[in-house]
Scaffold this active site. Structure first.
Site, PDB file in Angstrom:
ATOM      1  N   ASP A 193      -1.270  -6.014  -0.389  1.00 58.30           N
ATOM      2  CA  ASP A 193      -1.590  -5.406   0.910  1.00 58.30           C
ATOM      3  C   ASP A 193      -3.079  -5.121   1.039  1.00 58.30           C
ATOM      4  OD1 ASP A 193       0.444  -5.060   2.741  1.00 58.30           O
ATOM      5  OD2 ASP A 193       1.146  -3.163   1.885  1.00 58.30           O
ATOM      6  N   GLU A 252      -1.375  -5.250   8.411  1.00 54.45           N
ATOM      7  CA  GLU A 252      -0.557  -4.716   9.494  1.00 54.45           C
ATOM      8  C   GLU A 252      -1.183  -5.220  10.786  1.00 54.45           C
ATOM      9  OE1 GLU A 252       0.216  -0.526   9.117  1.00 54.45           O
ATOM     10  OE2 GLU A 252       0.930  -0.791   7.066  1.00 54.45           O
ATOM     11  N   GLU A 278       9.178  -4.356  10.546  1.00 57.99           N
ATOM     12  CA  GLU A 278       9.657  -3.061  10.040  1.00 57.99           C
ATOM     13  C   GLU A 278      10.166  -2.168  11.170  1.00 57.99           C
ATOM     14  OE1 GLU A 278       7.054  -1.042   7.293  1.00 57.99           O
ATOM     15  OE2 GLU A 278       8.306   0.768   7.294  1.00 57.99           O
ATOM     16  N   ASP A 335       0.843  -1.201   0.000  1.00 61.18           N
ATOM     17  CA  ASP A 335       0.000   0.000   0.000  1.00 61.18           C
ATOM     18  C   ASP A 335       0.882   1.257   0.000  1.00 61.18           C
ATOM     19  OD1 ASP A 335       0.863  -0.181   2.617  1.00 61.18           O
ATOM     20  OD2 ASP A 335      -1.106   0.160   3.518  1.00 61.18           O
ATOM     21  N   SER A 336       2.205   1.062   0.033  1.00 62.69           N
ATOM     22  CA  SER A 336       3.128   2.178  -0.201  1.00 62.69           C
ATOM     23  C   SER A 336       2.859   2.787  -1.575  1.00 62.69           C
ATOM     24  CB  SER A 336       4.587   1.701  -0.105  1.00 62.69           C
ATOM     25  OG  SER A 336       4.789   0.550  -0.898  1.00 62.69           O
ATOM     26  N   LYS A 394      -1.522  -9.252   2.798  1.00 64.04           N
ATOM     27  CA  LYS A 394      -0.768  -8.841   3.996  1.00 64.04           C
ATOM     28  C   LYS A 394      -1.612  -7.853   4.791  1.00 64.04           C
ATOM     29  CE  LYS A 394       3.039  -6.000   3.842  1.00 64.04           C
ATOM     30  NZ  LYS A 394       2.603  -4.784   4.578  1.00 64.04           N
TER      31      LYS A 394
HETATM   32  O1  KIV Z   1       3.522  -1.117   1.658  1.00 62.05           O
HETATM   33  C1  KIV Z   1       4.660  -1.574   1.581  1.00 62.05           C
HETATM   34  O2  KIV Z   1       5.408  -1.360   0.614  1.00 62.05           O
HETATM   35  C2  KIV Z   1       5.121  -2.412   2.680  1.00 62.05           C
HETATM   36  C3  KIV Z   1       6.566  -2.742   2.724  1.00 62.05           C
HETATM   37  C4  KIV Z   1       7.303  -1.539   3.112  1.00 62.05           C
HETATM   38  C5  KIV Z   1       6.841  -3.897   3.607  1.00 62.05           C
HETATM   39  O3  KIV Z   1       4.351  -2.774   3.524  1.00 62.05           O
END
Ligand code: KIV
Length: 275
Positions: A88, A120, A187, A49-50, A118
């Site tokens: 994510d 959090e 992280e 989600d980055s 994924k």
């Molecule tokens: O969103 C993302 O890119 C991430 C990584 C930094 C692990 O969660």
């Protein structure tokens, strides 16, 4: 047998089986061309989600939506055929209840074809992880610095710098592991803590800013390629792509202004001859 091209991706077993083995190579991708460049070099590609910050210019990942993750997940799946692809779950799509998490994760998997999601994972999320895994969705946890919690934390800060934080991160990792996560991203924690967690949990740990004491590493691809001016201190830049792009664009602009740019017909003929 369908005529579809045979795709033999890494599986969840390959990733989970890498505990204490050769470190897992993981990177983020958000589009098909980048996914195709990373594909044969990475065990795992994360549609992180980055994407909200890197591609859409958002100040944090909080504004990322399901629709954004699905669109970018579809593109990454089209561009890859070997790596294990994880998408994510965005902020607000899984926290309320295990049912909410399953409904949104199953939508992501159906609409993108990705192999896992994924989340959090604070300790509360163990229920969500167990519920999804029992119903057929492989889940990766994410502990330590959790970017979706930036508004509670008051910024992107390393975690585990005092005893209560340290215990909290260990509890988060244990909870995700016991609930059935096939891997856990750690992280922004110090080496000692990363090493302790890696020794405690049964699944592989994937570090980002968490030292090499993990079972694998992940970076935001744009950061490590040098596409941006600012990156977290721990990021090693393996390329200088921003500088290359800027100098290519400057060269192009100079050509156009000097009228030394090739004519349209000539370019068209060359392209046709190539085919
Ligand atoms: O969103 C993302 O890119 C991430 C990584 C930094 C692990 O969660």
């Amino acid at each position: 047998m369908s005529k579809q091209e045979k795709i033999s991706r890494k599986t969840v077993k390959d990733i989970a089986g890498a505990k204490n083995g050769t470190p897992l190579v993981c990177l983020t991708a958000y589009d098909a061309p980048m996914a195709s460049l990373l594909d044969s070099h990475c065990d795992l590609i994360l549609v992180g989600d980055s994407v909200g910050m890197v591609v859409h210019g958002l100040p944090s990942t909080v504004g990322v939506t399901m629709e954004m993750m699905i669109l970018h997940g579809q593109a990454v799946m089209r561009g890859s055929r070997l790596a294990f692809v994880v998408v994510d779950m965005p902020f607000g799509s899984y926290e309320t209840s295990p049912d909410q998490a399953f409904m949104n994760a199953s939508r992501i998997m159906k609409e993108t074809g990705c192999q896992a999601v994924k989340i959090e994972s604070g300790t509360y999320a163990a229920d969500q992880i167990r519920h999804m895994v029992e119903r057929g969705i492989p889940v990766m946890g994410h502990v330590g610095l959790r970017p979706q919690a930036v508004n509670v934390d008051g910024g992107f800060r390393a975690k585990g710098r005092n005893d209560s934080e340290l215990e909290r991160v260990i509890a988060e990792a244990r909870a995700a592991d016991e609930a059935g996560a096939f891997a856990i991203v750690i992280e922004g924690v110090a080496e000692e803590l990363a090493s302790e967690i890696t020794g405690l949990v049964s699944c592989p740990t994937i570090g980002i800013g968490a030292s090499s004491a993990c079972d694998g590493q992940i970076l935001v691809t744009d950061d490590m390629l040098g596409m941006v001016d600012w990156t977290p201190k721990f990021v090693r830049r393996y390329g200088r792509l921003k500088d290359e792009i800027v100098s290519a664009v400057e060269e192009y602009a100079a050509d156009v202004r000097a009228r030394s740019f090739p004519g349209k017909a000539e370019t068209y003929r060359l392209r046709k001859d190539d085919n």
